[in-house]
Every structure is written in structure tokens, then in C-alpha cells.
Scaffold this active site. Structure first.
Site, PDB file in Angstrom:
ATOM      1  CD1 TRP A 102      -2.044  -2.154   2.058  1.00 26.59           C
ATOM      2  CD2 TRP A 102      -2.882  -1.453   0.101  1.00 26.59           C
ATOM      3  NE1 TRP A 102      -3.018  -3.041   1.653  1.00 26.59           N
ATOM      4  CE2 TRP A 102      -3.542  -2.634   0.468  1.00 26.59           C
ATOM      5  CE3 TRP A 102      -3.236  -0.826  -1.101  1.00 26.59           C
ATOM      6  CZ2 TRP A 102      -4.543  -3.220  -0.313  1.00 26.59           C
ATOM      7  CZ3 TRP A 102      -4.226  -1.398  -1.886  1.00 26.59           C
ATOM      8  CH2 TRP A 102      -4.873  -2.573  -1.486  1.00 26.59           C
ATOM      9  CG  ASP A 172      -3.317   3.786   4.020  1.00 24.81           C
ATOM     10  OD1 ASP A 172      -4.357   3.628   4.685  1.00 24.81           O
ATOM     11  OD2 ASP A 172      -3.053   3.142   2.985  1.00 24.81           O
ATOM     12  CE  LYS A 196      -8.791  -3.321   4.165  1.00 23.41           C
ATOM     13  NZ  LYS A 196      -7.675  -2.483   3.763  1.00 23.41           N
TER      14      LYS A 196
HETATM   15  C1  PLP Z   1      -7.135  -2.131   2.283  1.00 23.90           C
HETATM   16  C2  PLP Z   1      -6.109  -1.078   2.271  1.00 23.90           C
HETATM   17  C3  PLP Z   1      -6.012  -0.136   1.243  1.00 23.90           C
HETATM   18  C4  PLP Z   1      -6.889  -0.183   0.018  1.00 23.90           C
HETATM   19  O1  PLP Z   1      -8.138   0.335   0.327  1.00 23.90           O
HETATM   20  P1  PLP Z   1      -9.249   0.518  -0.806  1.00 23.90           P
HETATM   21  O2  PLP Z   1     -10.343   1.151  -0.003  1.00 23.90           O
HETATM   22  O3  PLP Z   1      -9.580  -0.846  -1.321  1.00 23.90           O
HETATM   23  O4  PLP Z   1      -8.710   1.405  -1.845  1.00 23.90           O
HETATM   24  C5  PLP Z   1      -5.048   0.841   1.334  1.00 23.90           C
HETATM   25  N1  PLP Z   1      -4.222   0.906   2.386  1.00 23.90           N
HETATM   26  C6  PLP Z   1      -4.285   0.017   3.394  1.00 23.90           C
HETATM   27  C7  PLP Z   1      -3.335   0.131   4.541  1.00 23.90           C
HETATM   28  C8  PLP Z   1      -5.230  -1.002   3.375  1.00 23.90           C
HETATM   29  O5  PLP Z   1      -5.288  -1.880   4.383  1.00 23.90           O
END
Ligand code: PLP
Length: 360
Positions: A102, A172, A196
Site C-alpha cells: 500500500w 494511511d 477494515k
Molecule cells: C485495504 C487497504 C487499502 C486499500 O483500500 P481501498 O479502499 O480498497 O482502496 C489501502 N491501504 C491500506 C493500509 C489497506 O489496508
């Protein structure tokens, strides 16, 4: 009905209480005569749901008034582009720490819009640790420094934030939002996809310091400009109404559980059960260095691919689903987000003990 223990990395479990409330309110929310799904986002009823949801998030996360809270679409992945388009505009530079897929995607996307620089990486050891940095590693002229706080795939987490001096830190937090308290004032931007720890997929939460809004590149599409959403209370267009409503139910559940301090205590207890077992097991072992372990995503292996596959298959039959590791790393991964009850982890550990006795 038999609900399984779902260890999926995302979309993942939601608190049963949230699902029950949503079910009870499915046909009629309050006295509105309609489902939240059917409401106009411009209606008084929906605005009340939205306002309460934002207020509760601000309260739980202790978000100061000089931060905007946005409820957007497009997932965390859309933020990989929105961030450079909006922030990489003073000096056209940003620094990145590469701690997994990511983080790397955020870096690659930013490189399309400006001078993105890799400051540190843990790729040399399959992202099994968080690289150490000091303030001197960062470009003081960078418009921001980007990190991925919790690495969903590899199971590492920042337990100490990098010192970036005066450069805004952007994180993030998709897979660790609301898992423990976080000092929002240490960040320029925090963002997270909801699937999540918050709600079904479809809403992305962005918490952004107000002074960072309003400097977007000319080429920025209207929908990717933070100004558009900040000036319109996240209702420039139709927001992901239903996902925001479920997020609101989750925030109420967290308040009832005792807030983020209580979530942290519970999450530490759950993670400790699993890590202690892994540390003492003769068959299974964790793949992350102890000091950088995630509270939310716990990857582990037996060292034998056939045995890994056997474990995943037998676990599934026993009601523990989605334990297969990410396709890029193999092995197993147990994602134990807020909604995973402690019994789920206790029972998983029991099952692993039994499997170890039978297969060691
Ligand atoms: C799941 C995840 C993403 C991707 O998220 P989307 O909503 O599918 O774009 C990005 N960063 C992290 C840390 C994630 O766990």
C-alpha cells in the site's frame, strides 16, 4: 444460523450489535417510514444521521476544530492520487517510506504528479519490520511525508512515529483506524477506507488539517479536490449514505465499549494471546520482528507450504475462515480487527494447539 469467526483482512467482521441494529432498522429508520438506503441525502432525517456520525467520530478520535472530517468515495486508493494533487504543490516534492504494497502504491501514484522520493524501505526483508529514520533523512522542503501506519499485508505497525520536523506527516490508517488512540495533531492528513474497522466498503474517511486544503494543482478534477468536499459538508454529490450510517453505528458501539483506550486494551489482549502462542509454538511462527508487530493483522507460517494449506482448509471446516495469507506472501494471516471478539482469538489458539499436536 451459524456465524463463523471471520479473520478476513477486509472487508471484514462488523460488530454483531451493529448488524443487528441495521437489520432492525432496515425497513424503517426511526419514524421515517423508509430505509436509510432510500433516503434523500438532502433530507432532514439523513442530515441528522450524518451530523451525529461526524460528531461521534470527532469525539472518539479527539479531532481538533482545525481539522476537516470528510466522508468520501473511491477507497483509500483514490487518496493515493488526491494527496499529491492537493498537497504536492508548494515545492512539488514528497517523501515516502516503503513498508509494503500500500505504501508503495501511494508512492508510485504520487510520482505521476511530482518528485516522489523513497526515503527508506523494508523490502530487503519482505517488509517484516519498520525501517528506522531520523529527521535528517527527510527533505525539509518536501510538501509532505507519507507513511502507511499499519501494514495490512505484512503485519507491521508504526509504534513510534517518524520525526519529520515541520513537514506534514500523512498516514494511511485504513487497517488500524479506531484500534487505539491516535494523536491527530501529529498529522497533516489521516485517511482510511472503511472496510477494515468501520463499515462496509464504500466510504473513505479523510481527516485533514484545514490549512492544507485549497492549494490543489490546476489539473485536479473537481471531485478529487478537497475544497469541493470541505465546502459542501461531503455532500457536493451523493455521499455513500448507507456506509456512513453503518459507520455511525460502529462509532456508537465504540463509545459504548469505552472509547479508544478500551479498544486498545482489548486489542492488546487479543493480539497477545496469538503472539504468545506463536512465540512458544514448535510448529507455527510469526513473521514480523517483535517491536513492530501489528495489533490488527497477524501473519504466521509453518515453514511448509503443504502444511499451511492443510491448516487453512481444516480451520475453515472448524469455522475459522479467511486465514490464508495475502496472495503475495503466502502462509497465514489472522486479521483481528475491533469487531473480532476475544473468544474468536481464544478458540483459534485452541485450534492451532490441537493442529500442532496432530501435525508437529
Ligand atoms: C485495504 C487497504 C487499502 C486499500 O483500500 P481501498 O479502499 O480498497 O482502496 C489501502 N491501504 C491500506 C493500509 C489497506 O489496508
Amino acid at each position: 444460523m451459524a456465524r463463523v469467526y471471520n479473520f478476513s483482512a477486509g472487508p471484514s467482521m462488523l460488530p454483531e450489535e451493529v448488524l443487528k441494529t441495521a437489520a432492525a432498522e432496515m425497513l424503517e429508520f426511526g419514524e421515517s417510514g423508509q430505509s436509510v438506503m432510500e433516503m434523500s441525502h438532502r433530507s432532514k432525517e439523513y442530515q441528522a444521521i450524518f451530523d451525529e456520525t461526524e460528531a461521534n467520530l470527532r469525539e472518539i478520535m479527539n479531532i481538533p476544530d482545525n481539522y476537516e472530517v470528510l466522508f468520501l468515495q473511491g477507497g483509500a486508493s483514490t487518496q493515493f492520487a488526491m494527496l499529491p494533487l492537493n498537497l504536492m504543490t508548494k515545492n512539488g516534492k514528497a517523501d515516502f517510506i516503503i513498508t509494503g504494497q500500500w505504501a508503495n502504491k501511494a508512492y508510485k501514484e504520487a510520482a505521476r504528479y511530482g518528485a516522489a522520493r523513497e526515503v527508506a524501505s523494508s523490502k530487503d526483508k519482505t517488509f517484516s519490520y519498520i525501517p528506522k529514520t531520523t529527521a535528517a533523512d527527510f527533505d525539509p522542503e518536501a510538501d509532505y511525508v507519507h507513511i502507511c501506519m499499519n501494514n495490512t499485508i505484512y503485519g507491521t505497525k508504526y509504534n513510534t512515529l517518524p520525526d519529520t520536523g515541520d513537514v506534514p506527516l500523512v498516514a494511511d490508517i485504513s487497517s488500524c483506524i479506531l484500534s487505539e488512540p491516535i494523536d491527530v495533531t501529529k498529522f497533516g492528513v489521516l485517511y482510511a477506507g472503511a472496510q477494515k474497522n468501520v463499515a462496509p466498503a464504500g466510504v473513505t474517511i479523510v481527516i485533514i488539517r484545514k490549512d492544507l486544503i485549497g492549494n490543489a494543482m490546476d489539473i485536479t478534477p473537481t471531485m478529487l479536490n478537497y475544497v469541493t468536499h470541505a465546502e459542501n459538508g461531503s455532500m457536493f454529490n451523493t455521499p455513500p449514505c448507507y456506509a456512513i450510517y453503518i459507520a455511525g453505528l460502529t462509532f456508537k458501539w465504540i463509545k459504548k465499549m469505552g472509547g479508544l483506550e478500551a479498544m486498545k486494551e482489548l486489542n492488546e489482549k487479543k493480539a497477545k494471546l496469538l503472539y504468545d502462542f506463536l512465540d512458544n509454538s514448535k510448529l507455527f511462527k510469526g513473521t514480523v520482528v517483535a517491536e513492530d508487530r501489528s495489533l490488527m493483522n497477524v501473519p504466521f507460517i509453518t515453514g511448509n507450504e503443504e502444511l499451511d494449506a492443510k491448516f487453512v482448509a481444516e480451520a475453515k471446516k472448524a469455522g475459522f475462515v479467511n486465514l490464508k495469507g495475502h496472495r503475495s506472501v503466502g502462509g497465514m494471516r489472522a486479521s483481528i480487527y475491533n469487531a473480532m471478539p476475544i473468544e474468536g482469538v481464544e478458540k483459534l489458539v485452541e485450534f492451532m494447539k490441537k493442529f500442532e499436536e496432530e501435525n508437529a
